[in-house]
Design a protein around this motif. Structure first.
Motif, PDB file in Angstrom:
ATOM      1  N   ASP A  17       0.517  -1.174   0.312  1.00  0.00           N
ATOM      2  CA  ASP A  17       0.237  -0.152  -0.154  1.00  0.00           C
ATOM      3  C   ASP A  17       0.684   1.377   0.159  1.00  0.00           C
ATOM      4  OD1 ASP A  17      -1.615   2.075   0.304  1.00  0.00           O
ATOM      5  OD2 ASP A  17      -2.968   1.054   2.548  1.00  0.00           O
ATOM      6  N   PRO A  18       0.781   1.422  -0.737  1.00  0.00           N
ATOM      7  CA  PRO A  18       2.146   3.580  -1.173  1.00  0.00           C
ATOM      8  C   PRO A  18       1.482   4.450  -0.215  1.00  0.00           C
ATOM      9  CG  PRO A  18       0.389   2.958  -3.144  1.00  0.00           C
ATOM     10  CD  PRO A  18       0.313   1.356  -2.316  1.00  0.00           C
ATOM     11  N   ASP A  19       0.287   4.619   0.147  1.00  0.00           N
ATOM     12  CA  ASP A  19      -0.010   5.273   0.681  1.00  0.00           C
ATOM     13  C   ASP A  19       0.149   4.959   2.225  1.00  0.00           C
ATOM     14  OD1 ASP A  19      -1.008   6.996  -1.260  1.00  0.00           O
ATOM     15  OD2 ASP A  19      -2.772   5.607  -2.197  1.00  0.00           O
ATOM     16  N   ARG A  20       0.183   4.069   2.477  1.00  0.00           N
ATOM     17  CA  ARG A  20       0.400   3.520   3.990  1.00  0.00           C
ATOM     18  C   ARG A  20       1.397   3.793   4.332  1.00  0.00           C
ATOM     19  NH1 ARG A  20      -2.007  -1.746   7.153  1.00  0.00           N
ATOM     20  NH2 ARG A  20      -1.503  -0.540   9.781  1.00  0.00           N
ATOM     21  N   LEU A 147       5.063  -7.191  13.052  1.00  0.00           N
ATOM     22  CA  LEU A 147       5.165  -5.428  13.259  1.00  0.00           C
ATOM     23  C   LEU A 147       3.906  -5.668  11.962  1.00  0.00           C
ATOM     24  CD1 LEU A 147       7.914  -4.337  13.673  1.00  0.00           C
ATOM     25  CD2 LEU A 147       6.436  -4.791  15.953  1.00  0.00           C
ATOM     26  N   GLY A 148       2.513  -6.797  11.600  1.00  0.00           N
ATOM     27  CA  GLY A 148       1.813  -5.974  10.413  1.00  0.00           C
ATOM     28  C   GLY A 148       3.060  -5.405   9.276  1.00  0.00           C
ATOM     29  N   LEU A 149       3.711  -5.974   9.021  1.00  0.00           N
ATOM     30  CA  LEU A 149       4.753  -5.286   8.394  1.00  0.00           C
ATOM     31  C   LEU A 149       4.997  -6.792   7.193  1.00  0.00           C
ATOM     32  CD1 LEU A 149       7.939  -2.833   9.349  1.00  0.00           C
ATOM     33  CD2 LEU A 149       5.085  -2.061   8.339  1.00  0.00           C
ATOM     34  N   ALA A 150       4.881  -6.261   5.815  1.00  0.00           N
ATOM     35  CA  ALA A 150       5.830  -7.456   4.721  1.00  0.00           C
ATOM     36  C   ALA A 150       6.798  -6.730   3.438  1.00  0.00           C
ATOM     37  CB  ALA A 150       3.905  -7.333   3.684  1.00  0.00           C
ATOM     38  N   VAL A 177      18.878  -5.126  -0.705  1.00  0.00           N
ATOM     39  CA  VAL A 177      17.451  -4.163  -1.271  1.00  0.00           C
ATOM     40  C   VAL A 177      16.927  -5.145  -0.404  1.00  0.00           C
ATOM     41  CG1 VAL A 177      16.803  -2.459  -2.594  1.00  0.00           C
ATOM     42  CG2 VAL A 177      19.473  -2.942  -2.755  1.00  0.00           C
ATOM     43  N   ILE A 178      16.388  -4.679   0.490  1.00  0.00           N
ATOM     44  CA  ILE A 178      15.039  -4.684   0.575  1.00  0.00           C
ATOM     45  C   ILE A 178      13.452  -3.666   0.642  1.00  0.00           C
ATOM     46  CG2 ILE A 178      13.042  -5.740   2.582  1.00  0.00           C
ATOM     47  CD1 ILE A 178      16.159  -7.153   3.930  1.00  0.00           C
ATOM     48  N   ALA A 179      12.011  -4.332   0.129  1.00  0.00           N
ATOM     49  CA  ALA A 179      11.021  -2.782   0.135  1.00  0.00           C
ATOM     50  C   ALA A 179      10.849  -3.557   1.797  1.00  0.00           C
ATOM     51  CB  ALA A 179      10.509  -3.736  -1.223  1.00  0.00           C
ATOM     52  N   LEU A 180       9.478  -2.402   2.246  1.00  0.00           N
ATOM     53  CA  LEU A 180       9.324  -2.319   3.049  1.00  0.00           C
ATOM     54  C   LEU A 180       8.281  -1.662   3.039  1.00  0.00           C
ATOM     55  CD1 LEU A 180       9.392  -3.607   6.346  1.00  0.00           C
ATOM     56  CD2 LEU A 180      10.143  -1.571   6.794  1.00  0.00           C
ATOM     57  N   GLY A 181       6.762  -2.174   3.602  1.00  0.00           N
ATOM     58  CA  GLY A 181       5.655  -1.494   3.621  1.00  0.00           C
ATOM     59  C   GLY A 181       4.439  -2.419   4.099  1.00  0.00           C
ATOM     60  N   TYR A 182       3.275  -1.909   4.255  1.00  0.00           N
ATOM     61  CA  TYR A 182       2.066  -2.234   4.811  1.00  0.00           C
ATOM     62  C   TYR A 182       1.642  -3.146   3.108  1.00  0.00           C
ATOM     63  CZ  TYR A 182       1.914  -0.352   8.842  1.00  0.00           C
ATOM     64  OH  TYR A 182       2.729   0.338  10.157  1.00  0.00           O
TER      65      TYR A 182
END
Length: 226
Positions: A17-20, A147-150, A177-182
């Motif tokens: 989700d790019p906005d969270r 933590l609810g992250l992916a 290189v790791i992309a991180l977010g919800y």
């Protein structure tokens, strides 16, 4: 969430989700957990470069062959292997170890000798540092679901261009290189090959006979509900 549950839930095909945005406290907690990875002599030869600014993430996106996960994710983490922690941080690390458990002068002398010996024997400190920084990267990815992250590790990038773009010194190697977010959704866990295809016993090629391990029996004398 247990470590086993986090490992089972880790996804390879996550959409972000790019906005969270990821709160500062959550990001700091994740990096703290990642920093608890094992390393020889507790030297911790990893560094994390965190990118949250959109312009910087766009620059990374270009240097990683426009990988779509880096475009979506609100955070990118560069995991670096630091070649010389034994030269710059060993005294501070030794003091922490001594504070955690009383050490005699003999113990400290032996530790100093072991660090010097082991690092002098390494033919390539960049390879050594990256080997252990990968452990920190894996720990980060295992910790993220709690933590609810992916996370999404990016396997194609121009390490030289990234180093030049973000000022990474020559005594640091870009290891991951790791992309991180919800995550937007919760896709099914991808299947993995059976252990019979991945494991051997005692000698390469000797068949694996100990089962798949996906539903282990409880210890003897205990039920699964204990």
């Amino acid at each position: 969430m247990t470590a086993a549950e986090a490992i089972q839930r880790r996804q390879s095909f996550v959409r972000f989700d790019p906005d969270r945005l990821v709160p500062d406290t959550v990001l700091a907690r994740l990096l703290h957990l990642a920093s608890r990875a094992h390393s020889p002599h507790h030297l911790q030869p990893w560094r994390f470069l965190v990118l949250r600014d959109r312009n910087n993430r766009n620059r990374l996106h270009r240097a990683a062959f426009h990988h779509p996960r880096l475009f979506e994710a609100p955070v990118a983490i560069l995991v670096l292997g630091y070649h010389h922690p034994h030269q710059s941080h060993w005294e501070a690390i030794r003091e922490q170890l001594a504070a955690a458990a009383p050490l005699s002068a003999e113990d400290l002398g032996r530790m100093n000798a072991e660090v010097r010996r082991d690092l002098a024997a390494e033919p390539d400190l960049g390879v050594w540092a990256c080997r252990h920084a990968q452990a920190a990267a894996t720990t980060l990815m295992i910790a993220a679901p709690e933590l609810g992250l992916a996370t999404a590790p990016i396997d194609r990038f121009d390490a030289t261009l990234i180093g030049q773009t973000f000022g990474i010194p020559n005594d640091h190697t870009l290891c991951a290189v790791i992309a991180l977010g919800y995550p937007i959704d919760d896709p099914p866990t991808p299947p993995c090959l059976p252990l019979a295809e991945l494991c051997f016993q005692e000698h390469f090629g000797q068949p694996w006979t100990l089962g798949e391990g996906d539903d282990p029996a409880p210890p003897e004398g205990r039920s699964s509900s204990d």
